[in-house]
Design a protein around this motif. Sequence first.
Motif, PDB file in Angstrom:
ATOM      1  N   ALA A  83       1.024  -1.096  -0.445  1.00 11.27           N
ATOM      2  CA  ALA A  83      -0.153   0.111   0.092  1.00 11.27           C
ATOM      3  C   ALA A  83       0.937   1.291  -0.135  1.00 11.27           C
ATOM      4  O   ALA A  83       0.273   2.928  -0.415  1.00 11.27           O
ATOM      5  CB  ALA A  83      -1.015   0.144   1.135  1.00 11.27           C
ATOM      6  N   ALA A  84       2.144   0.903   0.661  1.00 11.95           N
ATOM      7  CA  ALA A  84       2.929   2.085   0.632  1.00 11.95           C
ATOM      8  C   ALA A  84       3.559   2.689  -1.355  1.00 11.95           C
ATOM      9  O   ALA A  84       4.053   4.020  -1.088  1.00 11.95           O
ATOM     10  CB  ALA A  84       4.489   2.044   1.546  1.00 11.95           C
ATOM     11  N   GLN A  85       3.607   1.848  -2.023  1.00 15.11           N
ATOM     12  CA  GLN A  85       4.233   2.098  -3.217  1.00 15.11           C
ATOM     13  C   GLN A  85       3.085   3.976  -3.987  1.00 15.11           C
ATOM     14  O   GLN A  85       1.522   2.984  -3.932  1.00 15.11           O
ATOM     15  CB  GLN A  85       4.124   0.588  -4.005  1.00 15.11           C
ATOM     16  CG  GLN A  85       4.702   1.248  -5.438  1.00 15.11           C
ATOM     17  CD  GLN A  85       5.066  -0.075  -6.253  1.00 15.11           C
ATOM     18  OE1 GLN A  85       5.132  -1.434  -5.682  1.00 15.11           O
ATOM     19  NE2 GLN A  85       4.920  -0.335  -7.162  1.00 15.11           N
ATOM     20  N   ASP A  86       3.690   4.376  -4.009  1.00 14.13           N
ATOM     21  CA  ASP A  86       3.046   5.153  -5.203  1.00 14.13           C
ATOM     22  C   ASP A  86       3.466   5.611  -6.020  1.00 14.13           C
ATOM     23  O   ASP A  86       3.090   5.918  -7.296  1.00 14.13           O
ATOM     24  CB  ASP A  86       2.835   6.620  -4.215  1.00 14.13           C
ATOM     25  CG  ASP A  86       3.826   6.949  -4.405  1.00 14.13           C
ATOM     26  OD1 ASP A  86       5.413   6.236  -4.855  1.00 14.13           O
ATOM     27  OD2 ASP A  86       3.973   8.214  -3.274  1.00 14.13           O
ATOM     28  N   ALA A  87       3.919   4.619  -6.568  1.00 20.47           N
ATOM     29  CA  ALA A  87       4.744   4.556  -7.934  1.00 20.47           C
ATOM     30  C   ALA A  87       4.427   3.894  -9.397  1.00 20.47           C
ATOM     31  O   ALA A  87       3.940   2.667  -8.898  1.00 20.47           O
ATOM     32  CB  ALA A  87       6.721   4.080  -7.929  1.00 20.47           C
ATOM     33  N   ILE A  88       3.849   3.786 -10.217  1.00 22.05           N
ATOM     34  CA  ILE A  88       3.378   3.214 -11.252  1.00 22.05           C
ATOM     35  C   ILE A  88       4.077   2.174 -11.495  1.00 22.05           C
ATOM     36  O   ILE A  88       5.666   1.878 -11.734  1.00 22.05           O
ATOM     37  CB  ILE A  88       2.709   3.538 -12.666  1.00 22.05           C
ATOM     38  CG1 ILE A  88       1.977   4.802 -12.234  1.00 22.05           C
ATOM     39  CG2 ILE A  88       2.475   2.822 -13.166  1.00 22.05           C
ATOM     40  CD1 ILE A  88       2.142   5.620 -14.032  1.00 22.05           C
ATOM     41  N   PRO A  89       3.946   0.720 -11.261  1.00 24.60           N
ATOM     42  CA  PRO A  89       4.369  -0.735 -11.139  1.00 24.60           C
ATOM     43  C   PRO A  89       5.356  -0.492 -12.434  1.00 24.60           C
ATOM     44  O   PRO A  89       5.308  -0.028 -13.712  1.00 24.60           O
ATOM     45  CB  PRO A  89       4.026  -2.147 -10.778  1.00 24.60           C
ATOM     46  CG  PRO A  89       2.827  -0.986 -10.204  1.00 24.60           C
ATOM     47  CD  PRO A  89       2.209   0.198 -11.161  1.00 24.60           C
ATOM     48  N   THR A  90       6.631  -0.889 -12.662  1.00 22.89           N
ATOM     49  CA  THR A  90       7.256  -1.641 -13.740  1.00 22.89           C
ATOM     50  C   THR A  90       6.973  -2.318 -14.634  1.00 22.89           C
ATOM     51  O   THR A  90       7.062  -3.326 -15.422  1.00 22.89           O
ATOM     52  CB  THR A  90       8.961  -1.302 -13.323  1.00 22.89           C
ATOM     53  OG1 THR A  90       9.514  -1.862 -12.994  1.00 22.89           O
ATOM     54  CG2 THR A  90       9.241   0.205 -13.584  1.00 22.89           C
ATOM     55  N   LYS A  91       6.692  -3.685 -13.501  1.00 26.32           N
ATOM     56  CA  LYS A  91       6.684  -5.359 -14.241  1.00 26.32           C
ATOM     57  C   LYS A  91       4.955  -5.935 -13.172  1.00 26.32           C
ATOM     58  O   LYS A  91       4.090  -4.915 -12.251  1.00 26.32           O
ATOM     59  CB  LYS A  91       7.216  -6.349 -13.617  1.00 26.32           C
ATOM     60  CG  LYS A  91       8.552  -5.564 -14.070  1.00 26.32           C
ATOM     61  CD  LYS A  91       9.477  -6.720 -13.649  1.00 26.32           C
ATOM     62  CE  LYS A  91      10.621  -7.321 -14.209  1.00 26.32           C
ATOM     63  NZ  LYS A  91      12.018  -8.270 -13.533  1.00 26.32           N
ATOM     64  N   PHE A  92       4.072  -6.241 -13.762  1.00 24.90           N
ATOM     65  CA  PHE A  92       2.795  -6.536 -13.790  1.00 24.90           C
ATOM     66  C   PHE A  92       2.214  -7.990 -13.360  1.00 24.90           C
ATOM     67  O   PHE A  92       3.283  -8.820 -14.042  1.00 24.90           O
ATOM     68  CB  PHE A  92       1.524  -6.140 -14.796  1.00 24.90           C
ATOM     69  CG  PHE A  92       1.906  -4.807 -14.769  1.00 24.90           C
ATOM     70  CD1 PHE A  92       0.992  -3.416 -13.935  1.00 24.90           C
ATOM     71  CD2 PHE A  92       2.190  -3.561 -15.292  1.00 24.90           C
ATOM     72  CE1 PHE A  92       0.801  -2.191 -13.769  1.00 24.90           C
ATOM     73  CE2 PHE A  92       2.501  -2.831 -15.210  1.00 24.90           C
ATOM     74  CZ  PHE A  92       1.793  -1.191 -14.050  1.00 24.90           C
TER      75      PHE A  92
END
Length: 625
Positions: A83-92
Amino acid sequence: MMQTKTQSKRIRQLASSLVLAGLFISSHSLIAQDYKPVEGKIMTKWAEQVNPKSPLPEYPRPQLKRSQWQNLNGLWQYAITNAAQDAIPTKFDGKILVPYPVESALSGVGKTVGEDHALWYNTVINQKNISSKERLLLHFGAVDWRTDVYVNGKKVGRHEGGYDPFSFDITPYLQKGKTQQISIRVWDPTDKGPQPRGKQVSGPNGIWYTPVTGIWQTVWTELVPETYIVSTKQTPDLDASSLMVSANVIGAQNGDQVKFVALDKGEIVAQTTATAGTTTNLSIKTPHNWSPTDPHLYQLQITVLRKGKQIDAVSSYFAMRKSSLVKDSKGITRMGLNNKPIFQFGPLDQGWWPDGLYTAPTDEALLFDIEQTKKMGFNMIRKHIKIEPARWYYYCDSLGMLVWQDMPSGDLGGNTWDNHPGISNGLNRDKQRSAASEGYYRKEWKAMIDATYNFPSIVVWTPFNEAWGQFKTVDITKWTKNYDPSRLVNSASGGNFFWVGDMLDLHNYPDPAMPDPEVFGKSGMALVLGEFGGLGLPISGHTWQQNDNWGYQSFKNQDELLKRYSQLIQRLKKLIPLGLSAAVYTQTTDVEVETNGIMTYDRKVIKMPEDKLHDLHAPLYQEEN
């Protein structure tokens, strides 16, 4: 507008053709072989009809229609992160079928997210170049709960609310070329937060169901001019034979006007022009009233004019109907429609699906429940602590189904609950909510009323169910009544009673009962039975789980169920002359471990024949009331 099932089919076919003509999603999102529903749960028959290339392709907003739009439903990339991640993922993590919730089978994922994680979506769309005088809007029917939207890596904005539609003008974020990247971050604490969330809990059990996280209604783009209509407000005044109308216009210039044209079966019956941003009236001579037996709809065309030239235009519809309290021939206060008493009887309808959870697998499925309810002889649906997509209300408008609309509950606990209405002011029974909790409630309740205001089928607002998060009851009820005086307000269905609102609502299982007419009959409120019944019958092969299913009272076979149901209806019939104005039977379908539906959760078995139900219900509407 649509009046019959045949016309409904034509509209769906037209909407589908618009989709096929205008759908542009990235190639990786259209690979059907990348998708299959999650196995292990029962499915409706419509699950097989879900096309991963274009799920739910119908135009999503019948009350404000334009032709230039693109449906973005389909396979998107998804990732579940901290939940702390606010950057668009580079892998899905893989593909998810939008707009089905990530926990659902139809999403193709079937995973729980929870408050400690965020759900990310990503897709690339093809969008033709737009002119300097056009704007591109990105629309969401509903996303649960906190949504951050990014276009081409740049943050566009945030929305909080799990049930109301919202939009962003993404024009400033478009890059050169046809391809545009859309990324969405969703965080939903379910029952770990104070926000409205209905029946969702992190640990489903009993009457509490699987969480719904993320996108659960259609996502779409719409091309509009710089000056465009963002919403309308339409209020029928049956007594004055008029329709009060206004349009919210973005980018209006001095001198801009809005033209309203009302039509009946294509023939103009009224028209007027007003300054943009003002309210005006359409005079509807000899109005054709809307009712469950005659759901007559008028068409409405709204146009923005600048020096006589059309700038923007949308199509809508309206109905002439009045929801109010009336006195019957004996002086008893009743619920009324078009100034006449009408006994309102319908099922508690939760709008859950075994394959899509909050999301019906197809538009045909969405329509099915309403059509079956009508065939069973009900004239009303209590939409229970959930808001539906706009097309659901459109079908209620078109088929003639009265709707009691609940506010989704949230922030439960902390109430002292007295299920039997008393005479005290009940101040000690109101929950004490935090400022944040109250803020979420008020903001989302207003947004949901605004979003569904124009649907004539809605005749009752219900701010609270039982004592679930019930707070500041008098204040909330008065605010609701003042904000929309055109409808009745049921302050707390089966909850703590306060001397406020239009109805006194009792819940009683399984047999019908009513508030004491000797005590409350002269209160000026309508006396209603907001819930009763709950007769259970699990059908093998059609239950959410094999064992431990339940109803308020369980039966061994369909004959036993029908016999007991018939007894309830006979008891109900005797209450109407005493002053009972409406009743709600629990419920339309089974939901997860609850097996007290008239239909199974997968809608494949109707436990009591529609024709027998229709015959049982018909005398209820013939009583002197």
